[in-house]
Motif scaffolding. Structure first.
Motif, short mmCIF file in Angstrom:
data_model
loop_
_atom_site.label_atom_id
_atom_site.label_comp_id
_atom_site.label_asym_id
_atom_site.label_seq_id
_atom_site.Cartn_x
_atom_site.Cartn_y
_atom_site.Cartn_z
N ARG A 136 47.43 33.69 49.53
CA ARG A 136 46.94 34.06 47.98
C ARG A 136 48.02 35.03 47.52
NH1 ARG A 136 41.42 32.95 46.36
NH2 ARG A 136 40.22 32.00 48.01
N THR A 137 47.98 34.99 46.17
CA THR A 137 48.58 36.14 45.44
C THR A 137 47.74 37.24 45.44
OG1 THR A 137 47.47 35.39 43.27
CG2 THR A 137 49.56 34.36 43.77
N ALA A 138 48.19 38.41 45.24
CA ALA A 138 47.47 39.70 45.32
C ALA A 138 46.43 39.65 44.14
CB ALA A 138 48.40 40.84 45.13
N HIS A 139 46.63 38.97 42.99
CA HIS A 139 45.76 39.19 42.00
C HIS A 139 44.42 38.09 42.49
CE1 HIS A 139 49.78 39.63 40.28
NE2 HIS A 139 49.24 40.13 39.45
N SER A 140 44.83 36.89 43.22
CA SER A 140 43.78 36.15 43.48
C SER A 140 42.92 36.71 44.33
CB SER A 140 44.33 35.06 44.15
OG SER A 140 43.43 34.18 44.58
N ILE A 141 43.50 37.55 45.44
CA ILE A 141 42.48 38.21 46.30
C ILE A 141 41.74 39.27 45.49
CG2 ILE A 141 42.56 40.07 48.26
CD1 ILE A 141 44.58 38.30 49.66
N ALA A 142 42.31 39.97 44.78
CA ALA A 142 41.33 41.07 44.03
C ALA A 142 40.56 40.33 43.17
CB ALA A 142 42.42 41.77 42.90
N MET A 143 40.76 39.26 42.29
CA MET A 143 39.54 38.60 41.77
C MET A 143 38.34 38.20 42.50
SD MET A 143 39.69 35.22 39.34
CE MET A 143 39.85 33.94 40.74
N ARG A 144 38.73 37.42 43.93
CA ARG A 144 37.64 37.14 44.82
C ARG A 144 36.72 38.54 45.16
NH1 ARG A 144 39.62 35.01 50.56
NH2 ARG A 144 39.69 37.13 50.49
N GLN A 145 37.50 39.41 45.51
CA GLN A 145 36.92 40.67 46.32
C GLN A 145 36.20 41.31 45.29
OE1 GLN A 145 37.76 39.03 49.47
NE2 GLN A 145 36.84 40.99 49.87
N CYS A 146 36.64 41.39 43.99
CA CYS A 146 35.75 41.91 43.05
C CYS A 146 34.75 41.18 42.23
CB CYS A 146 36.59 42.35 41.71
SG CYS A 146 37.85 43.85 42.39
N GLY A 147 34.66 39.81 42.88
CA GLY A 147 33.53 39.18 42.25
C GLY A 147 33.53 38.62 40.96
N ILE A 148 34.72 38.55 40.46
CA ILE A 148 35.21 38.04 39.18
C ILE A 148 35.44 36.61 38.82
CG2 ILE A 148 36.64 38.42 37.11
CD1 ILE A 148 37.28 41.19 38.15
N LEU A 178 44.15 43.64 39.39
CA LEU A 178 44.81 44.56 40.43
C LEU A 178 43.99 46.06 40.29
CD1 LEU A 178 48.31 43.56 40.24
CD2 LEU A 178 46.67 42.98 42.06
N GLY A 179 43.77 46.53 39.10
CA GLY A 179 43.41 47.90 38.93
C GLY A 179 42.08 48.10 39.59
N LYS A 180 41.29 47.21 39.13
CA LYS A 180 39.80 47.27 39.82
C LYS A 180 39.87 47.25 41.21
CE LYS A 180 37.39 45.15 35.93
NZ LYS A 180 36.47 46.27 35.68
N PHE A 181 40.66 46.62 41.83
CA PHE A 181 40.66 46.60 43.33
C PHE A 181 41.33 47.65 44.01
CE2 PHE A 181 42.50 44.93 47.23
CZ PHE A 181 41.19 44.50 48.11
N ALA A 182 42.44 48.24 43.30
CA ALA A 182 43.21 49.21 43.88
C ALA A 182 42.42 50.54 43.56
CB ALA A 182 44.59 49.13 43.41
N GLY A 183 41.45 50.61 42.47
CA GLY A 183 40.79 51.92 42.24
C GLY A 183 41.73 52.70 41.07
#
Length: 360
Positions: A118-130, A214-219
């Motif tokens: 995936r792209t980094a944005h796609s993984i971040a979206m999934r992991q953050c439940g958005i 990305l910001g939400k996932f990276a903190g």
């Protein structure tokens, strides 16, 4: 270029990005590669981390496919235990297609659900439940939403805010940098008001853009005046065994932070970052090739370009040697087939000669 930028920072009294401590003064890899500001508690000592430098046509994609396939078979990993971060949807599709053929599965298995190609944005979206419907993309629907909720002709201000968030700097610093580099930037006060309306509208409509993901996932939380502040990261990294990042020379500090969070999972045993500092093309948007070089001193270079014959490769190297800072000889051999460099009268005649009149 970095010397000029630092001079500009000094003259204008600007703060450097908090992500970058020092710009390299000499050849890369000699003690002055930038330090990456990453999340506290990141432990890389128990992981095998490798940076692979590959010039144009050196076979980076093939190498990554073969390497990931070998790791999967040796460690008996399931497909979802291997993460491959790309920067574009086309890059994701190319890798997923090749890996699916090697692994005997479908492209959808690797790119959807629990798949991690995936792209980094796609993984971040999934992991953050958005949810996908809550994300502002980069197409016409997002442009219409911005025009309706923020105002017409505000895209330049939003683009400036994107650069600020990518770099971890304030909107003011991003504005000054744009003025200094290009001489053309939207009025700062108008841009600031547009950004405030943009952020207010996103909160009101529960929308997130790619930088928010990305910001939400990276903190990281973004601040117009201060640039950023550290916050508790949302979601958990997926339980992957290996992480690979392609075209890593184009990582911004924000993308780099997200990749580092992925690598922090206790299940990760191998990290491979692949790129070429001389093919970095996203500095205008906050990309910095020094970030991926700063992950580790464990570095290897792909030995040959299979695309560029000697005359063309040497011409390219002559251009690169004119860099005031940053050039180093990668020791790469040129391709064995013939080729030459020709001087054209103008770009139109060069295009006609190379691709033909009917394709222009």
């Amino acid at each position: 270029i970095w010397g000029l930028l630092e001079a500009g920072w000094s003259i204008l009294g600007l703060k450097k990005s908090p992500y970058i401590e020092k710009a390299p003064r000499t050849r890369l890899g000699h003690g002055e590669v930038c330090r990456v500001w990453h999340s506290e508690g990141a432990k890389m000592s128990d992981k095998e981390v490798e940076v692979v430098v590959g010039t144009a046509g050196s076979g980076k994609t093939r190498m990554l496919v073969e390497e990931l396939t070998s790791i999967k078979r040796r460690r008996n990993f399931a497909a979802e235990q291997i993460a491959m971060i790309t920067f574009t949807r086309m890059g994701r599709l190319e890798f997923a297609t090749r890996l699916a053929a090697e692994w005997g599965c479908t492209v959808e298995t690797l790119t959807r659900g629990d798949g991690n190609i995936r792209t980094a944005h796609s993984i971040a979206m999934r992991q953050c439940g958005i949810e996908h419907d809550d994300v502002l993309g980069d197409g016409k629907p997002a442009e219409r939403w911005i025009e309706e909720n923020v105002g017409p002709a505000t895209s330049p201000a939003i683009a400036l805010w994107d650069v600020a968030r990518n770099r971890g700097c304030s909107l003011r610093d991003a504005h000054r940098r744009e003025l200094w580099l290009t001489g053309d930037a939207p009025d700062y006060l108008l841009a600031r008001k547009a950004v405030e309306r943009y952020e207010r509208s996103k909160r009101l409509h529960h929308k997130h853009d790619y930088h928010d993901l990305l910001g939400k996932f990276a903190g990281v939380a973004f601040d117009i005046d201060e640039g950023h502040r550290r916050v508790t990261a949302a979601g958990l990294p997926p339980e992957i065994g290996v992480l690979a990042v392609d075209e890593a020379q184009d990582s911004s500090p924000l993308v780099d932070l997200a990749c580092r969070r992925l690598s922090e999972a206790s299940t990760v045993k191998r990290v491979i970052l692949c790129g070429d500092p001389f093919q970095a093309v996203h500095a205008f948007a906050g990309g910095d090739y020094r970030l991926f070089l700063g992950w580790t001193e464990n570095r290897r270079t792909m030995p040959r370009s299979w695309r560029c014959p000697p005359a063309i490769y040497e011409y390219g190297e002559r251009c690169l040697r004119r860099m005031k800072n940053g050039y180093f000889d990668r020791g790469v051999a040129a391709a064995e087939h013939d080729g030459d460099v020709r001087v054209a009268r103008d770009i139109d005649s060069a295009l006609r000669q190379s691709v033909g009149e009917s394709r222009l």
